[in-house]
Design an enzyme around this catalytic site. Structure first.
Site, mmCIF file in Angstrom:
data_model
loop_
_atom_site.group_PDB
_atom_site.id
_atom_site.type_symbol
_atom_site.label_atom_id
_atom_site.label_comp_id
_atom_site.label_asym_id
_atom_site.label_seq_id
_atom_site.Cartn_x
_atom_site.Cartn_y
_atom_site.Cartn_z
ATOM 1 N N SER A 83 -17.959 82.879 76.232
ATOM 2 C CA SER A 83 -18.687 81.629 76.453
ATOM 3 C C SER A 83 -17.692 80.467 76.444
ATOM 4 O O SER A 83 -16.769 80.471 77.247
ATOM 5 C CB SER A 83 -19.773 81.460 75.383
ATOM 6 O OG SER A 83 -20.588 80.344 75.675
ATOM 7 N N HIS A 122 -20.880 82.753 80.057
ATOM 8 C CA HIS A 122 -21.932 81.737 80.054
ATOM 9 C C HIS A 122 -21.471 80.540 80.876
ATOM 10 O O HIS A 122 -20.526 79.845 80.505
ATOM 11 C CB HIS A 122 -22.233 81.260 78.630
ATOM 12 C CG HIS A 122 -22.778 82.326 77.732
ATOM 13 N ND1 HIS A 122 -22.693 82.277 76.353
ATOM 14 C CD2 HIS A 122 -23.422 83.490 78.019
ATOM 15 C CE1 HIS A 122 -23.259 83.340 75.840
ATOM 16 N NE2 HIS A 122 -23.708 84.098 76.822
ATOM 17 N N MET A 137 -19.502 80.232 71.199
ATOM 18 C CA MET A 137 -20.329 79.846 70.063
ATOM 19 C C MET A 137 -21.579 80.706 69.994
ATOM 20 O O MET A 137 -22.123 81.113 71.013
ATOM 21 C CB MET A 137 -20.735 78.376 70.181
ATOM 22 C CG MET A 137 -21.509 77.858 68.977
ATOM 23 S SD MET A 137 -21.863 76.094 69.118
ATOM 24 C CE MET A 137 -22.808 75.838 67.603
ATOM 25 N N ASP A 178 -24.340 85.777 70.643
ATOM 26 C CA ASP A 178 -24.601 86.617 71.809
ATOM 27 C C ASP A 178 -23.485 87.641 71.988
ATOM 28 O O ASP A 178 -22.307 87.284 72.049
ATOM 29 C CB ASP A 178 -24.732 85.755 73.069
ATOM 30 C CG ASP A 178 -25.234 86.544 74.271
ATOM 31 O OD1 ASP A 178 -25.988 87.519 74.070
ATOM 32 O OD2 ASP A 178 -24.886 86.181 75.408
#
Length: 342
Positions: free
Chosen positions: A166, A192, A285, A288
């Site tokens: 991410s 992401h 962060m 996931d």
């Protein structure tokens, strides 16, 4: 409390964004400006420097990229790009990431107020992620250790590499993928990032990598020398198809507040690939990917988490490590050689 400064030439955006961000009790907007020149004047006189700057790209007098370069040189600060231009011209957005921006949020040209209000939770998470991120000049990752490997003897048959990341992941992926030889094992990636940005991101990487890199399409085969990146706003899974593996692209609900979700990919890898998988959970962060990485390890696959020192945000890897999901903890610079190791 996270203190935020907004730079956007639209008075409506500045007003609505302030209202939306302050729906989060831990965020306070301490000021805003219609362009970077005003912002530099105002910030120079301010008693408090912001923790995060939300920045548009296309503005009068000084564009966002020029401001970004200046601020990173004089007063390094986490910057979140919030721009409709980021959706249309991902090359510009990519330059912003290379210059030190920690993330990108795309805003639509119509329905802006509704979008911002509907995205209050998401925008709050973006601000929190930015506030705890380490800027690129703070990270000193070792050079990829690929020189000692015999690329002609890399075992790739039936092996699949899965990567989830991410915040900070775009630059990490560039470092990794540009270090790999053309006969690397097949790779599937969830990063992401906003919809429409993933295709241009993949195309850019494809130009500078020895392997083929592209945005995944439903039914694409996972094969040696190719990396498939999940499309923004779509989930990606790995499934068996005869003697080979393909990807399935789908909509479906958000998972861990993300689509694509690393967990969706990793769960499918654990189920269909098992011990023939090697999975990496990189900077980002939240949590996931942690559950999915554990599932891959329990299925007999090899699992790796990025270390804290080389992570822009040590959230996702930390969660995986704490759950016992990571068999190894490696610096970013060691990831390419681990991908190629048997």
């Amino acid at each position: 409390m996270i203190y935020v400064y907004i730079i956007d030439d639209s008075a409506v955006v500045r007003s609505v964004l302030k209202q939306v961000l302050e729906m989060n009790s831990d965020i306070k907007v301490i000021g805003s400006s219609p362009d970077p020149v005003f912002a530099l004047e105002k910030l120079g006189k301010s008693e408090r420097w912001p923790d995060v700057i939300v920045l548009d790209i296309e503005m009068p007098r000084m564009d966002g990229i020029s401001f970004l370069k200046k601020i990173m040189h004089t007063h390094p600060t986490p910057v979140l790009i919030c721009s409709s231009l980021a959706e249309e011209s991902s090359e510009t957005a990519w330059v912003a990431l290379k210059e030190g921006a920690v993330g990108i949020v795309t805003k639509p040209k119509i329905g802006l107020k509704d979008f911002l209000e509907d995205s209050a939770v998401y925008l709050g998470e973006c601000i929190r992620s930015a506030s705890i991120s380490k800027l690129k000049h703070q990270i000193s990752a070792p050079s990829p250790k690929t020189n000692g490997l015999d690329f002609t003897k890399i075992a790739t048959t039936d092996r699949i590499v899965a990567i989830g990341t991410s915040t900070g992941g775009t630059i990490a992926l560039e470092d990794i993928l540009t270090s790999l030889p053309a006969n690397s094992p097949g790779i599937v990636i969830v990063q992401h990032m906003p919809e429409k940005f993933t295709e241009a991101f993949a195309n850019r990487l494809d130009k500078i990598c020895k392997i083929t890199v592209r945005e995944a399409k439903d039914g694409d085969r996972i094969q040696e020398g190719t990396a498939l990146i999940a499309p923004g706003n779509r989930h990606m899974e790995v499934v068996g198809s005869g003697a080979q593996f393909i990807v399935r692209i789908s909509d479906g609900p958000l998972v861990n507040r993300h689509r694509p979700s690393v967990d969706v990919l990793f769960h499918s890898v654990a189920k269909h690939v098992g011990r023939n998988a090697k999975a990496f959970l990189l900077t980002g962060m939240g949590s996931d990917g942690a559950a999915g990485l554990l599932e891959i390890r329990q299925a007999g696959g090899r699992t790796i988490a990025q270390d804290e020192a080389s992570s822009v945000v040590f959230g996702m890897p930390r969660e995986a490590i704490e759950r016992g999901a990571a068999e190894k903890i490696l610096s970013l610079g060691d990831v390419p050689s681990e991908i190629l190791a048997g």
